[in-house]
Enzyme design. Structure first.
Site, PDB file in Angstrom:
ATOM      1  CB  THR A  65       2.499  -3.390  -1.478  1.00 49.68           C
ATOM      2  OG1 THR A  65       2.165  -3.616  -2.845  1.00 49.68           O
ATOM      3  CG2 THR A  65       3.711  -4.222  -1.114  1.00 49.68           C
ATOM      4  N   GLY A 100       6.477  -3.072   4.751  1.00 55.26           N
ATOM      5  CA  GLY A 100       7.314  -2.838   5.922  1.00 55.26           C
ATOM      6  C   GLY A 100       6.498  -2.435   7.150  1.00 55.26           C
ATOM      7  CG  ASN A 143       2.855 -14.441  -5.949  1.00 53.44           C
ATOM      8  OD1 ASN A 143       2.946 -13.688  -6.917  1.00 53.44           O
ATOM      9  ND2 ASN A 143       2.157 -14.117  -4.883  1.00 53.44           N
ATOM     10  N   GLY A 198       8.136 -10.438   4.769  1.00 55.49           N
ATOM     11  CA  GLY A 198       8.576  -9.866   3.496  1.00 55.49           C
ATOM     12  C   GLY A 198       9.751  -8.940   3.656  1.00 55.49           C
ATOM     13  CE  LYS A 241       0.856 -11.034  -1.174  1.00 47.03           C
ATOM     14  NZ  LYS A 241       2.289 -11.214  -1.455  1.00 47.03           N
ATOM     15  CB  CYS A 291      -1.964  -8.484 -11.796  1.00 50.89           C
ATOM     16  SG  CYS A 291      -0.840  -9.498 -10.890  1.00 50.89           S
ATOM     17  CB  ILE A 337       9.976  -5.375  -8.739  1.00 49.49           C
ATOM     18  CG1 ILE A 337      10.389  -5.110  -7.290  1.00 49.49           C
ATOM     19  CG2 ILE A 337      10.965  -6.296  -9.456  1.00 49.49           C
ATOM     20  CD1 ILE A 337      11.697  -4.396  -7.089  1.00 49.49           C
ATOM     21  N   GLY A 338       7.888  -4.413 -11.004  1.00 44.69           N
ATOM     22  CA  GLY A 338       7.266  -4.705 -12.295  1.00 44.69           C
ATOM     23  C   GLY A 338       7.318  -6.184 -12.647  1.00 44.69           C
ATOM     24  CG  LEU A 339       4.696  -8.819 -11.353  1.00 46.02           C
ATOM     25  CD1 LEU A 339       3.369  -9.034 -12.078  1.00 46.02           C
ATOM     26  CD2 LEU A 339       4.869  -9.867 -10.254  1.00 46.02           C
TER      27      LEU A 339
HETATM   28  C1  LIG Z   1      10.361  -5.905  -3.439  1.00 42.10           C
HETATM   29  C2  LIG Z   1       9.008  -6.531  -3.273  1.00 42.10           C
HETATM   30  C3  LIG Z   1       8.506  -7.365  -4.290  1.00 42.10           C
HETATM   31  C4  LIG Z   1       7.254  -7.964  -4.166  1.00 42.10           C
HETATM   32  N1  LIG Z   1       6.802  -8.791  -5.160  1.00 42.10           N
HETATM   33  C5  LIG Z   1       5.596  -9.423  -5.016  1.00 42.10           C
HETATM   34  C6  LIG Z   1       5.128 -10.344  -6.000  1.00 42.10           C
HETATM   35  O1  LIG Z   1       5.805 -10.632  -6.998  1.00 42.10           O
HETATM   36  N2  LIG Z   1       3.901 -10.927  -5.833  1.00 42.10           N
HETATM   37  C7  LIG Z   1       3.137 -10.667  -4.713  1.00 42.10           C
HETATM   38  O2  LIG Z   1       2.055 -11.225  -4.576  1.00 42.10           O
HETATM   39  N3  LIG Z   1       3.564  -9.817  -3.754  1.00 42.10           N
HETATM   40  C8  LIG Z   1       4.777  -9.187  -3.878  1.00 42.10           C
HETATM   41  N4  LIG Z   1       5.211  -8.328  -2.879  1.00 42.10           N
HETATM   42  C9  LIG Z   1       4.372  -8.101  -1.690  1.00 42.10           C
HETATM   43  C10 LIG Z   1       4.844  -8.955  -0.511  1.00 42.10           C
HETATM   44  O3  LIG Z   1       4.777 -10.333  -0.816  1.00 42.10           O
HETATM   45  C11 LIG Z   1       4.020  -8.657   0.756  1.00 42.10           C
HETATM   46  O4  LIG Z   1       2.658  -8.964   0.513  1.00 42.10           O
HETATM   47  C12 LIG Z   1       4.102  -7.198   1.177  1.00 42.10           C
HETATM   48  O5  LIG Z   1       5.387  -6.689   0.963  1.00 42.10           O
HETATM   49  C13 LIG Z   1       3.705  -6.970   2.645  1.00 42.10           C
HETATM   50  O6  LIG Z   1       4.551  -7.652   3.529  1.00 42.10           O
HETATM   51  P1  LIG Z   1       5.858  -6.992   4.215  1.00 42.10           P
HETATM   52  O7  LIG Z   1       5.453  -5.682   4.793  1.00 42.10           O
HETATM   53  O8  LIG Z   1       6.316  -7.999   5.236  1.00 42.10           O
HETATM   54  O9  LIG Z   1       6.862  -6.816   3.124  1.00 42.10           O
HETATM   55  C14 LIG Z   1       6.471  -7.717  -3.001  1.00 42.10           C
HETATM   56  C15 LIG Z   1       6.984  -6.887  -1.985  1.00 42.10           C
HETATM   57  C16 LIG Z   1       8.235  -6.298  -2.106  1.00 42.10           C
HETATM   58  C17 LIG Z   1       8.737  -5.423  -1.001  1.00 42.10           C
END
Ligand SMILES: Cc1cc2nc3c(=O)[nH]c(=O)nc-3n(C[C@H](O)[C@H](O)[C@H](O)COP(=O)(O)O)c2cc1C
Ligand SMILES: Cc1cc2nc3c(=O)[nH]c(=O)nc-3n(C[C@H](O)[C@H](O)[C@H](O)COP(=O)(O)OP(=O)(O)OC[C@H]3O[C@@H](n4cnc5c(N)ncnc54)[C@H](O)[C@@H]3O)c2cc1C
Ligand code: FES
Lengths: 266, 305
Positions: free
Chosen positions: B194, B218, B101, B266, B166, B131, B73-75
């Site tokens: 991730t 996921g 966050n 998530g 995190k 980051c 997404i690129g924040l």
């Molecule tokens: C679309 C998307 C956007 C994310 N944006 C952030 C973010 O802005 N900051 C962050 O710390 N983690 C972000 N994550 C990571 C999630 O918070 C989480 O740590 C990760 O997806 C693992 O959990 P899950 O398998 O239940 O999704 C993002 C994940 C996804 C899928």
């Protein structure tokens, strides 16, 4: 208000090469659905929830509040739509909807041009139906690979409107691009609606800018949540201000955007 | 069914229950109000926030993979000032804890973000250390113990709010990073972010994501996440918020047993927007069925076996 419901499929039929039509009874969603909106769907299968993982966005092709049913028309392009096409009456679908901002119709427009390409014709039926009901003069241009892929052709033929078709293989109407008709339009147009492949909509947008005609385009972008949370589905839209454009979410601000403001991968 | 205790005290951050939503997957909470009774959630980690507004990456931003997805997404976010002025007033009175966050590209970014947020009514800060550090050629802060610790120290110096750090799973030894951030003063650790991945379109013969690489999330990453929670739980004394692939109550329970004190959901929100409520109900049922009075009783159970 959008909601999530799990319902059985009433009917599913193949309507063309890789094209399917699916009917489902969801009065809760249908009662609120507007033209140009979509549903975010997932099939429900015991113990196989994780593959394919995500939902798929599909536009509403028929909205029938009297029966509480809606119809989806889609083309098989990958794994998700392939799995979907194997389902039959009685199988369950998990549906979120109605979602997004659809088409709007202005009282000030009279002669309206509607252009659909390929599976992008699917969401145009409810729009055209409404335009005709409101006594607009509709010019409908439809484009597809072949005659078999012109969705809803017979339904459109029943309307009182000007219909022109172009197919790439020449099996129906003119051979070539539907946008080839643009240069030949004889009357002034007040407004344009379009949905279809990006290259087609790009040509239409450029024509709309040159001809100084406003309109709306329904876009596609990959979606995660469908509810405005994940920012997967953004589209580039022109705005006033420093950069001249911003990202807008196709799942909430769209999928329908002002035609001349859309930036297509440029 | 007798009432079980679901409240958890994470080193000063008290949640009404241990079910939270992961940053970037749940917006600012409001986006899910049609599907979830937000007041029933333990906490919401809001979308990654930066000092300046960010437009984010070009599209495609996501790609589906077997039992998972990649995102880049690129924040994209409206910036911390907009968050404080426009969004926080809408969510601060909700029953869930608002956890912000934060992301930066320099240590000063993180410190400035913390200073701004310290003066607001948020409940906790979650530091996203995945980051890139622009001063280290883009190497992620979370991949080296020293860098990770410096970020935490800088944030700690600006605020007494509960601090969650995190962790990134893209490291050789996650326990080393966990110990470094614990020592630097974080109150809580959340994990995992991730895993870096790629998917290639074989017809166009190029990566699907415009950013080429993206973060895998996921069900596919769940075993990696459970293993990391299990390892970190034994390496530190502070509470953990476990996440990574949680889609069902059974998944959530695995994380508690591995040593997580709370969990975060998530990607599963995309698949089933009501999943957090289902996990909450299922957790109560599991505890009842197994004759527990308190969710804290199952934390780390698998560690002693
Ligand atoms: C679309 C998307 C956007 C994310 N944006 C952030 C973010 O802005 N900051 C962050 O710390 N983690 C972000 N994550 C990571 C999630 O918070 C989480 O740590 C990760 O997806 C693992 O959990 P899950 O398998 O239940 O999704 C993002 C994940 C996804 C899928
Ligand atoms: C608002 C909206 C309405 C749509 N309406 C229709 C419709 O009425 N009929 C129809 O046939 N198709 C429609 N589409 C496109 C449809 O969503 C995709 O064809 C479908 O998601 C492809 O899934 P797949 O698993 O078969 O393909 P795969 O390529 O295997 O899918 C992989 C991933 O990419 C996504 N994806 C792939 N192609 C597209 C695309 N063109 N647009 C969005 N996401 C895509 C999938 O959702 C999935 O997450 C619509 C898209 C949007 C955004
Ligand atoms: S699909 Fe998640 S924001 Fe549009």
């Amino acid at each position: 208000m959008a909601q999530r419901v799990i319902k059985e499929i009433i009917d599913q039929q193949k309507i063309g090469p890789g094209y399917f039509k699916l009917v489902i009874k969801v009065p809760e969603i249908v009662a609120q659905a507007k033209i140009g909106q979509f549903v975010h769907i997932k099939w429900v299968a015991e113990d196989s929830g994780a593959d394919p993982l995500l939902r798929r966005p599909i536009s509403l092709n028929r909205i029938n509040p009297a029966e509480g049913t809606m119809t989806l028309v889609y083309r098989v392009v990958g794994r998700g739509t392939k799995v979907l096409s194997k389902l039959t009456a009685g199988d369950k679908l998990d549906i979120m909807g109605p979602l997004g901002t659809g088409f709007s119709i202005s009282e000030d427009t009279n002669r309206v041009l509607v252009i659909g390409g390929g599976v992008g014709i699917a969401p145009l039926y409810p729009l055209v139906n409404e335009l005709v009901k409101q006594n607009k003069e509709v010019i409908l241009l439809l484009g597809a690979e072949s005659a078999e892929e012109v969705i809803d052709l017979s339904s459109f033929e029943e309307f009182d409107l000007e219909l022109k078709v172009a197919t790439m293989d020449g099996s129906l109407g003119r051979e070539g691009f539907v946008t080839d008709y643009l240069a030949e339009l004889e009357q002034e147009i007040d407004y344009i609606y379009t949905c279809g492949p990006m290259p087609m909509m790009k040509v239409i947008r450029d024509w709309a800018i040159d001809s100084n005609v406003a309109g709306q385009a329904s876009l596609e972008e990959r979606m995660g949540c469908g509810t405005g949370a994940c920012l997967s589905c953004v589209c580039q839209v022109k705005i006033d201000g420093k950069d001249g454009w911003t990202y807008k979410k196709a799942c909430t601000a769209g999928p329908v955007f002002p035609l001349r403001e859309v930036i297509f991968d440029e | 069914m007798s009432k079980v205790n679901l409240t958890v005290d994470l080193n000063g951050l008290e949640l009404q229950n241990p079910v939270t939503t992961a940053s970037g997957t749940f917006g600012f909470g409001q986006e899910y109000k049609n599907y979830v009774d937000l007041d029933k959630l333990g906490g919401v980690m809001v979308k990654g926030t930066t000092l300046q507004p960010k437009k984010g990456n070009p599209t495609p931003r996501i790609a589906e993979t077997p039992a998972g997805m990649l995102n880049a997404i690129g924040l994209q976010n409206p910036g911390v000032d907009y968050f404080i002025e426009q969004i926080l007033p809408e969510i601060k009175d909700k029953e869930f804890k608002t956890i912000v966050n934060i992301s930066g590209n320099t240590i000063e970014d993180y410190a400035k973000l913390a200073a701004k947020l310290a003066k607001t009514e948020i409940d906790a800060i979650e530091i996203n250390i995945s980051c890139p550090n622009v001063k280290k050629g883009g190497l992620a802060f979370g991949t080296e113990a020293d860098m990770a610790a410096s970020v935490v120290q800088a944030v700690r110096a600006e605020t007494s709010l509960p601090l969650i750090t995190k962790l990134s799973p893209n490291v050789v030894d996650i326990t080393e990073i966990a110990q470094a951030v614990e020592e630097a003063g974080t109150d809580i650790i959340s994990l995992i972010n991730t895993l870096l991945g790629m998917k290639i379109d074989i017809e166009r013969q190029e990566p699907i994501l415009a950013n080429k690489v993206g973060g895998l999330s996921g069900p596919a990453i769940k075993p990696v996440a459970v293993r990391m929670v299990y390892q970190v739980a034994q390496a530190v004394d502070i509470p953990l918020i476990g996440m990574g692939g949680i889609s069902t109550v059974e998944d959530a329970i695995e994380f508690f047993l591995a040593g997580a004190n709370a969990i975060s959901v998530g990607t599963a929100n995309f698949v089933n927007p009501e999943v957090t409520m289902e996990i909450l109900a299922g957790l109560e049922e599991y505890l009842n069925e197994h004759d527990y009075q308190d969710v804290n009783q199952i934390v780390g159970k698998a560690m002693n076996s």
